[in-house]
Design an enzyme around this catalytic site. Sequence first.
Site, PDB file in Angstrom:
ATOM      1  N   ARG A 167      -3.041  40.719 -18.468  1.00 27.43           N
ATOM      2  CA  ARG A 167      -1.461  40.131 -19.045  1.00 27.43           C
ATOM      3  C   ARG A 167      -0.579  40.973 -17.025  1.00 27.43           C
ATOM      4  O   ARG A 167       0.159  41.406 -17.870  1.00 27.43           O
ATOM      5  CB  ARG A 167      -0.921  40.944 -20.427  1.00 27.43           C
ATOM      6  N   SER A 218       4.504  39.924 -28.669  1.00 22.00           N
ATOM      7  CA  SER A 218       4.123  41.042 -28.800  1.00 22.00           C
ATOM      8  C   SER A 218       5.192  42.831 -27.669  1.00 22.00           C
ATOM      9  O   SER A 218       5.158  42.162 -26.101  1.00 22.00           O
ATOM     10  CB  SER A 218       2.717  42.040 -28.958  1.00 22.00           C
ATOM     11  N   GLU A 288       4.664  45.673 -23.131  1.00 21.87           N
ATOM     12  CA  GLU A 288       3.975  44.388 -22.792  1.00 21.87           C
ATOM     13  C   GLU A 288       5.606  43.160 -22.592  1.00 21.87           C
ATOM     14  O   GLU A 288       5.703  43.004 -21.145  1.00 21.87           O
ATOM     15  CB  GLU A 288       3.666  43.435 -24.189  1.00 21.87           C
TER      16      GLU A 288
END
Length: 294
Positions: A167, A218, A288
């Site tokens: 990510r 998330s 995130e």
Amino acid sequence: MNLPQVKGRLEKDYSLKKLNTWRIGGQAETVFWPENSNELLDMLNWCQQNSLPIVLLGRGSNVLLPDKGLRGMVIVTTKIDSINWQEDRVQVGAGYSLIRLASEAALRGLQGLEFACGIPGTIGAGIAINAGAHGGEIGNLVEEVKVLTAEGKILELNGEEIKFSYRDSSLVQNGYWVLESTIRLKAGGKSSDIREKMKTLKYKRRQTQPLEYPNAGSIFRNPPGHSAGQLIEQAGWKGYRLGEAEVSEKHANFIINKGNAKADDVLELISIVQQDIKDKYGLVLETEVKIVNS
Ligand SMILES: Cc1cc2nc3c(=O)[nH]c(=O)nc-3n(C[C@H](O)[C@H](O)[C@H](O)COP(=O)(O)OP(=O)(O)OC[C@H]3O[C@@H](n4cnc5c(N)ncnc54)[C@H](O)[C@@H]3O)c2cc1C
């Protein structure tokens, strides 16, 4: 201050709630939807000349926007949506929807983007943050990317010149904005098989994620060797609520908006959970979701 002459849509005093999947946030002073990369570049230059802060958004599916709103300019990429299909490649503008791209690839019998069929963002942000799911990551498919640097320079980068990690990517670390990319897919697949695979993945998501409420995917990255969702569930946070922000009963790594949730409630919830996971398991949960400050 007179805004520059542009073709793209410009709005004053616009609700940030309309610009993110969480439906959270105050008012934006100005929002601009450039029609193409040149307009984005012109607006960047104009904002810099006038010392206006800028926030760049795609579909707002990975951001928490502030209750106090945003001063300056919010630039939304969703109209930068040119597309050019070649045999096993596609050249696509930053604002193109990832879900749409995955489903169009499937119709053409092109494999590789199945994992992205439920990721509700743009390809540009997806590349920058190396979006991924079900074992796939966008970074693996990138052949070329055209980016805009903070100084307003356009660079063309080869896939190999970009460092992709979980990510994250060197594009984010360098503060580059993705303008356009070439994605490499695998030709020769059977369209019906690819679509069937995507249907199964989407079904799995609906079973496990609270898609019936506004959310931002998330909240936390998985700490190495652990699942953030499992840790939060084990610590007993499912269903915990502050105002109208709630840790989802369905998936503990999602915070859902049950009505008129405030960014401040979400931030407090995030910090309570972070502290508790640190106290109980000695693990640091990093967000995130990108938290944008006013
Ligand atoms: C229901 C749901 C499920 C999700 N599932 C997944 C998943 O499985 N896997 C996954 O990885 N993510 C998932 N996400 C998160 C999100 O969809 C992805 O991270 C997506 O790539 C974000 O794209 P966006 O256009 O919405 O970005 P935004 O939220 O608009 O922006 C995110 C960040 O990227 C920056 N940015 C935007 N455009 C660009 C650009 N052109 N160049 C550089 N930076 C840019 C923004 O400034 C911001 O910092 C999910 C979200 C939701 C709501």
